[in-house]
Design a protein around this motif. Structure first.
Motif, mmCIF file in Angstrom:
data_model
loop_
_atom_site.group_PDB
_atom_site.id
_atom_site.type_symbol
_atom_site.label_atom_id
_atom_site.label_comp_id
_atom_site.label_asym_id
_atom_site.label_seq_id
_atom_site.Cartn_x
_atom_site.Cartn_y
_atom_site.Cartn_z
ATOM 1 N N GLN A 82 -44.640 17.579 109.380
ATOM 2 C CA GLN A 82 -44.226 17.229 110.734
ATOM 3 C C GLN A 82 -43.049 16.251 110.804
ATOM 4 O OE1 GLN A 82 -45.233 18.781 113.417
ATOM 5 N NE2 GLN A 82 -46.735 19.988 112.311
ATOM 6 N N VAL A 83 -42.698 15.597 109.676
ATOM 7 C CA VAL A 83 -41.607 14.627 109.691
ATOM 8 C C VAL A 83 -40.507 14.991 108.696
ATOM 9 C CG1 VAL A 83 -40.968 12.210 109.362
ATOM 10 C CG2 VAL A 83 -43.136 12.784 110.476
ATOM 11 N N PHE A 84 -40.849 15.001 107.405
ATOM 12 C CA PHE A 84 -39.822 15.224 106.375
ATOM 13 C C PHE A 84 -39.168 16.599 106.500
ATOM 14 C CE2 PHE A 84 -42.512 12.075 104.058
ATOM 15 C CZ PHE A 84 -41.571 11.062 104.039
ATOM 16 N N PHE A 85 -39.970 17.633 106.601
ATOM 17 C CA PHE A 85 -39.449 18.997 106.675
ATOM 18 C C PHE A 85 -38.543 19.202 107.893
ATOM 19 C CE2 PHE A 85 -40.638 23.467 108.107
ATOM 20 C CZ PHE A 85 -39.588 24.061 107.436
ATOM 21 N N PRO A 86 -38.983 18.871 109.126
ATOM 22 C CA PRO A 86 -38.089 19.087 110.275
ATOM 23 C C PRO A 86 -36.824 18.230 110.217
ATOM 24 C CG PRO A 86 -40.334 18.595 111.028
ATOM 25 C CD PRO A 86 -40.316 18.443 109.551
ATOM 26 N N TRP A 87 -36.955 17.008 109.713
ATOM 27 C CA TRP A 87 -35.777 16.145 109.630
ATOM 28 C C TRP A 87 -34.743 16.729 108.676
ATOM 29 C CZ3 TRP A 87 -33.145 13.038 106.096
ATOM 30 C CH2 TRP A 87 -32.201 12.174 106.668
ATOM 31 N N HIS A 88 -35.175 17.219 107.527
ATOM 32 C CA HIS A 88 -34.234 17.812 106.570
ATOM 33 C C HIS A 88 -33.684 19.139 107.087
ATOM 34 C CE1 HIS A 88 -34.312 15.016 103.187
ATOM 35 N NE2 HIS A 88 -35.546 14.744 103.590
ATOM 36 N N ALA A 89 -34.494 19.895 107.796
ATOM 37 C CA ALA A 89 -33.996 21.141 108.399
ATOM 38 C C ALA A 89 -32.896 20.828 109.419
ATOM 39 C CB ALA A 89 -35.148 21.904 109.052
ATOM 40 N N TRP A 90 -33.101 19.752 110.169
ATOM 41 C CA TRP A 90 -32.063 19.318 111.115
ATOM 42 C C TRP A 90 -30.790 18.914 110.367
ATOM 43 C CZ3 TRP A 90 -30.008 14.328 111.527
ATOM 44 C CH2 TRP A 90 -29.130 14.155 112.589
ATOM 45 N N ARG A 91 -30.947 18.162 109.284
ATOM 46 C CA ARG A 91 -29.788 17.742 108.485
ATOM 47 C C ARG A 91 -29.027 18.936 107.909
ATOM 48 N NH1 ARG A 91 -30.760 13.769 103.757
ATOM 49 N NH2 ARG A 91 -28.621 14.285 103.279
ATOM 50 N N ASP A 92 -29.759 19.986 107.536
ATOM 51 C CA ASP A 92 -29.126 21.189 106.978
ATOM 52 C C ASP A 92 -28.632 22.140 108.068
ATOM 53 O OD1 ASP A 92 -29.368 20.524 104.273
ATOM 54 O OD2 ASP A 92 -31.413 21.328 104.170
ATOM 55 N N LEU A 105 -44.457 23.285 114.222
ATOM 56 C CA LEU A 105 -43.954 21.916 114.197
ATOM 57 C C LEU A 105 -43.963 21.343 115.608
ATOM 58 C CD1 LEU A 105 -40.854 22.597 111.939
ATOM 59 C CD2 LEU A 105 -43.095 21.748 111.220
ATOM 60 N N PHE A 106 -44.289 20.057 115.731
ATOM 61 C CA PHE A 106 -44.240 19.405 117.038
ATOM 62 C C PHE A 106 -42.797 19.276 117.515
ATOM 63 C CE2 PHE A 106 -48.318 17.477 115.523
ATOM 64 C CZ PHE A 106 -49.124 18.163 116.414
ATOM 65 N N PHE A 107 -41.926 18.858 116.601
ATOM 66 C CA PHE A 107 -40.504 18.724 116.902
ATOM 67 C C PHE A 107 -39.748 19.523 115.864
ATOM 68 C CE2 PHE A 107 -42.660 14.811 118.132
ATOM 69 C CZ PHE A 107 -42.393 14.814 119.482
ATOM 70 N N THR A 108 -38.797 20.297 116.314
ATOM 71 C CA THR A 108 -38.060 21.144 115.386
ATOM 72 C C THR A 108 -36.612 21.255 115.837
ATOM 73 O OG1 THR A 108 -37.932 23.347 114.404
ATOM 74 C CG2 THR A 108 -38.814 23.226 116.601
ATOM 75 N N PRO A 109 -35.706 21.387 114.884
ATOM 76 C CA PRO A 109 -34.298 21.503 115.242
ATOM 77 C C PRO A 109 -33.910 22.914 115.675
ATOM 78 C CG PRO A 109 -34.552 21.620 112.883
ATOM 79 C CD PRO A 109 -35.924 21.349 113.452
ATOM 80 N N ALA A 110 -34.825 23.856 115.532
ATOM 81 C CA ALA A 110 -34.478 25.259 115.759
ATOM 82 C C ALA A 110 -35.723 26.031 116.188
ATOM 83 C CB ALA A 110 -33.916 25.842 114.464
ATOM 84 N N PRO A 111 -35.543 27.265 116.668
ATOM 85 C CA PRO A 111 -36.707 28.092 116.984
ATOM 86 C C PRO A 111 -37.578 28.286 115.740
ATOM 87 C CG PRO A 111 -34.700 29.093 117.832
ATOM 88 C CD PRO A 111 -34.280 27.931 116.969
ATOM 89 N N GLN A 112 -38.871 28.473 115.975
ATOM 90 C CA GLN A 112 -39.833 28.627 114.887
ATOM 91 C C GLN A 112 -40.354 30.058 114.819
ATOM 92 O OE1 GLN A 112 -42.887 25.455 114.743
ATOM 93 N NE2 GLN A 112 -41.946 24.757 116.650
ATOM 94 N N VAL A 113 -40.542 30.541 113.601
ATOM 95 C CA VAL A 113 -41.240 31.796 113.361
ATOM 96 C C VAL A 113 -42.470 31.411 112.548
ATOM 97 C CG1 VAL A 113 -41.184 34.055 112.252
ATOM 98 C CG2 VAL A 113 -39.128 33.154 113.356
ATOM 99 N N ILE A 114 -43.640 31.579 113.154
ATOM 100 C CA ILE A 114 -44.898 31.197 112.512
ATOM 101 C C ILE A 114 -45.607 32.464 112.068
ATOM 102 C CG2 ILE A 114 -47.115 30.042 112.807
ATOM 103 C CD1 ILE A 114 -45.739 28.420 115.074
ATOM 104 N N MET A 115 -45.951 32.531 110.786
ATOM 105 C CA MET A 115 -46.622 33.705 110.234
ATOM 106 C C MET A 115 -48.132 33.575 110.381
ATOM 107 S SD MET A 115 -44.691 34.148 106.660
ATOM 108 C CE MET A 115 -43.122 34.922 106.533
ATOM 109 N N LEU A 116 -48.756 34.614 110.873
ATOM 110 C CA LEU A 116 -50.205 34.720 110.912
ATOM 111 C C LEU A 116 -50.578 35.862 109.983
ATOM 112 C CD1 LEU A 116 -50.902 34.343 114.731
ATOM 113 C CD2 LEU A 116 -51.148 32.615 112.956
ATOM 114 N N HIS A 117 -51.248 35.547 108.893
ATOM 115 C CA HIS A 117 -51.547 36.561 107.885
ATOM 116 C C HIS A 117 -52.890 37.229 108.107
ATOM 117 C CE1 HIS A 117 -48.068 35.284 105.611
ATOM 118 N NE2 HIS A 117 -48.431 34.056 105.889
ATOM 119 N N ASP A 118 -53.839 36.479 108.665
ATOM 120 C CA ASP A 118 -55.189 37.016 108.793
ATOM 121 C C ASP A 118 -55.916 36.210 109.858
ATOM 122 O OD1 ASP A 118 -57.692 38.087 108.493
ATOM 123 O OD2 ASP A 118 -58.007 37.344 106.462
ATOM 124 N N ILE A 119 -56.457 36.885 110.836
ATOM 125 C CA ILE A 119 -57.222 36.179 111.860
ATOM 126 C C ILE A 119 -58.676 36.654 111.875
ATOM 127 C CG2 ILE A 119 -55.236 35.655 113.310
ATOM 128 C CD1 ILE A 119 -56.200 37.976 115.150
#
Length: 126
Positions: A82-92, A105-119
């Motif tokens: 929730q912190v390191f990953f989105p911050w680095h994605a924003w930097r990149d 993610l609660f906060f994200t620099p870009a649209p998210q694609v969330i994979m659901l493999h099995d429900i």
């Protein structure tokens, strides 16, 4: 958004570092390799949590592996996600974030694609 332009895709790639890849890891690996064959113009920023082994084909362009932190402790996984990953994605300056796990993610620099493999656990809780 122009359809043929190169995208910078940020991937939560922790699953790719599993020593014995299983379902989700095998799926994500095959998906990334296939997309690079079908659309070689895109760049993939692969975010790892620790200095895990990053294997071929993920060592070379169009893949750009990033090891973000080695910090461990209570809540380290959640803090990473929730912190390191989105911050680095924003930097990149990624255009989209690909999340192979079930949560976003609660906060994200870009649209998210969330994979659901099995429900099935939701349909058959017993």
């Amino acid at each position: 958004m122009e359809m043929n332009r190169a995208l910078r895709i940020g991937v939560d790639a922790r699953v790719l570092a599993e020593p014995a890849p299983k379902g989700v890891a095998r799926y994500v690996s095959a998906l990334l390799r296939s997309v690079t064959e079908l659309a070689p113009q895109h760049e993939f920023f692969l975010y790892f949590r620790d200095s895990m082994e990053i294997t071929d084909p993920f060592l070379h362009a169009p893949f750009f592996p990033r090891v973000l932190t080695k910090w461990k402790g209570i809540g380290a996984s959640l803090l990473w996600q929730q912190v390191f990953f989105p911050w680095h994605a924003w930097r990149d300056r990624v255009d989209v974030v690909l999340l192979p796990f079930y949560n976003g993610l609660f906060f994200t620099p870009a649209p998210q694609v969330i994979m659901l493999h099995d429900i099935s656990f939701s349909l058959f809780p017993h």
